[in-house]
Design an enzyme around this catalytic site. Sequence first.
Site, PDB file in Angstrom:
ATOM      1  N   ASP A  11       0.981  -1.337  -0.133  1.00 54.24           N
ATOM      2  CA  ASP A  11      -0.131   0.008  -0.042  1.00 54.24           C
ATOM      3  C   ASP A  11       0.907   1.361  -0.049  1.00 54.24           C
ATOM      4  O   ASP A  11       1.743   1.510   0.949  1.00 54.24           O
ATOM      5  CB  ASP A  11      -0.906  -0.066   1.252  1.00 54.24           C
ATOM      6  CG  ASP A  11      -1.975   0.887   1.206  1.00 54.24           C
ATOM      7  OD1 ASP A  11      -1.988   1.697   0.239  1.00 54.24           O
ATOM      8  OD2 ASP A  11      -2.849   1.123   2.157  1.00 54.24           O
ATOM      9  N   ASP A 105      -2.970   2.591  -5.835  1.00 58.79           N
ATOM     10  CA  ASP A 105      -1.744   2.379  -4.717  1.00 58.79           C
ATOM     11  C   ASP A 105      -1.719   1.661  -3.959  1.00 58.79           C
ATOM     12  O   ASP A 105      -1.202   1.456  -3.164  1.00 58.79           O
ATOM     13  CB  ASP A 105      -2.203   3.765  -3.840  1.00 58.79           C
ATOM     14  CG  ASP A 105      -3.520   3.776  -3.111  1.00 58.79           C
ATOM     15  OD1 ASP A 105      -4.291   2.845  -3.656  1.00 58.79           O
ATOM     16  OD2 ASP A 105      -3.432   4.317  -1.991  1.00 58.79           O
ATOM     17  N   GLU A 106      -2.331   0.394  -4.451  1.00 54.65           N
ATOM     18  CA  GLU A 106      -2.410  -1.090  -3.691  1.00 54.65           C
ATOM     19  C   GLU A 106      -2.401  -2.285  -4.424  1.00 54.65           C
ATOM     20  O   GLU A 106      -3.250  -2.230  -5.403  1.00 54.65           O
ATOM     21  CB  GLU A 106      -3.266  -0.923  -2.467  1.00 54.65           C
ATOM     22  CG  GLU A 106      -4.644  -0.971  -2.812  1.00 54.65           C
ATOM     23  CD  GLU A 106      -5.780  -0.849  -1.485  1.00 54.65           C
ATOM     24  OE1 GLU A 106      -5.289  -1.679  -0.411  1.00 54.65           O
ATOM     25  OE2 GLU A 106      -6.738  -0.136  -1.412  1.00 54.65           O
TER      26      GLU A 106
END
Length: 364
Positions: A11, A105-106
């Site tokens: 993350d 983003d993850e």
Amino acid sequence: MTRLRKIIHVDMDAFYASVEQRDDPSLRGKPVVVAWRGARSVVCAASYEARVFGVRSAMPAVRAERLCPDAIFVPPDFARYKAVSQQVRAIFLRHTDLVEPLSLDEAYLDVSEPKSGIELATDIARTIRAQIREETNLTASAGIAPNKFLAKIASDWRKPDGQFVIPPQRVDAFLAPLPVNRVPGVGKVMEGKLAARGIVTCGDLRQWALIDLEEAFGSFGRSLYNRARGIDERPVEPDQQVQSISSEDTFAEDLLLEDLTEAIVQLAGKTWNATRKTERIGHTVVLKLKTAQFRILTRSFTPERPPESMEELRDIALALRARVDLPAETRYRLVGVGLGGFREKEAVVQGELFEQGPNDSPRS
């Protein structure tokens, strides 16, 4: 024999805001809010300096401004964020082909059979984080565990710029004192329902039989039962099919944009309830409008984190209405509220053996 699984959840730390601070040195160390200004705008992301004041993703921008009057508002640049996300994904693919992106983003990575020759999952996570820092000048946090559910929880444990491992022999001890509100999928409403029954921790949940949880909470009872035991058999799926759920309403009489509030609120509720019946979480909110002249237009928004309640979905949908730039006298015959960019909810299995590297053991 069951294959031993090693799952990493990576993350990026305050991703959108961190990209802005990286690219504009004047923003570093200052409270940054990534959002359009306006009465109906919502926060895309907040830097850690802004989070200290209580600013969070998907919060109305006006509330963020009240909480942090000195915040610097920066309009989002999704093309730039996507470019960085592609850099990060290329790093993931050096180590495994089993990469399941959840958003820009993850992502989940299955490193049970790594490509890079690094055996320990903790070492792979540490290497990935170092490569991200070196190649993007950004930081990431990682969780390492026997399954996706636990890896997701672990990635939050030492944020920012840290990593945490939950080996299988520590799963029970880790989960027993864990507050139920730390479990993905348990929001404030569900937390209240659980507390009313004396369920505050995962250890409390374990005292309940499956049949009793299902009687009290319907199909979600099985998810609670499994989560309390660290159970999650879901594979890491590189090619997740994008799906969407939406609700629409056609009016008997054409309405002005300002008159659509009640309909948007009701449709947000319908869409949220429909989503709750699935085992998936939608990340992108979509507002659809059809004018009296049958022109169709849509506005969409992807916050840094998926909406976690009907209220968040409603607020984002109402904010999207403010981004409609047709003349004020335009009338509309249809409105719709949808969720897209779906992925599975966190929950559903039993861990298998996991290697543990130095300095990565869980804290007591």
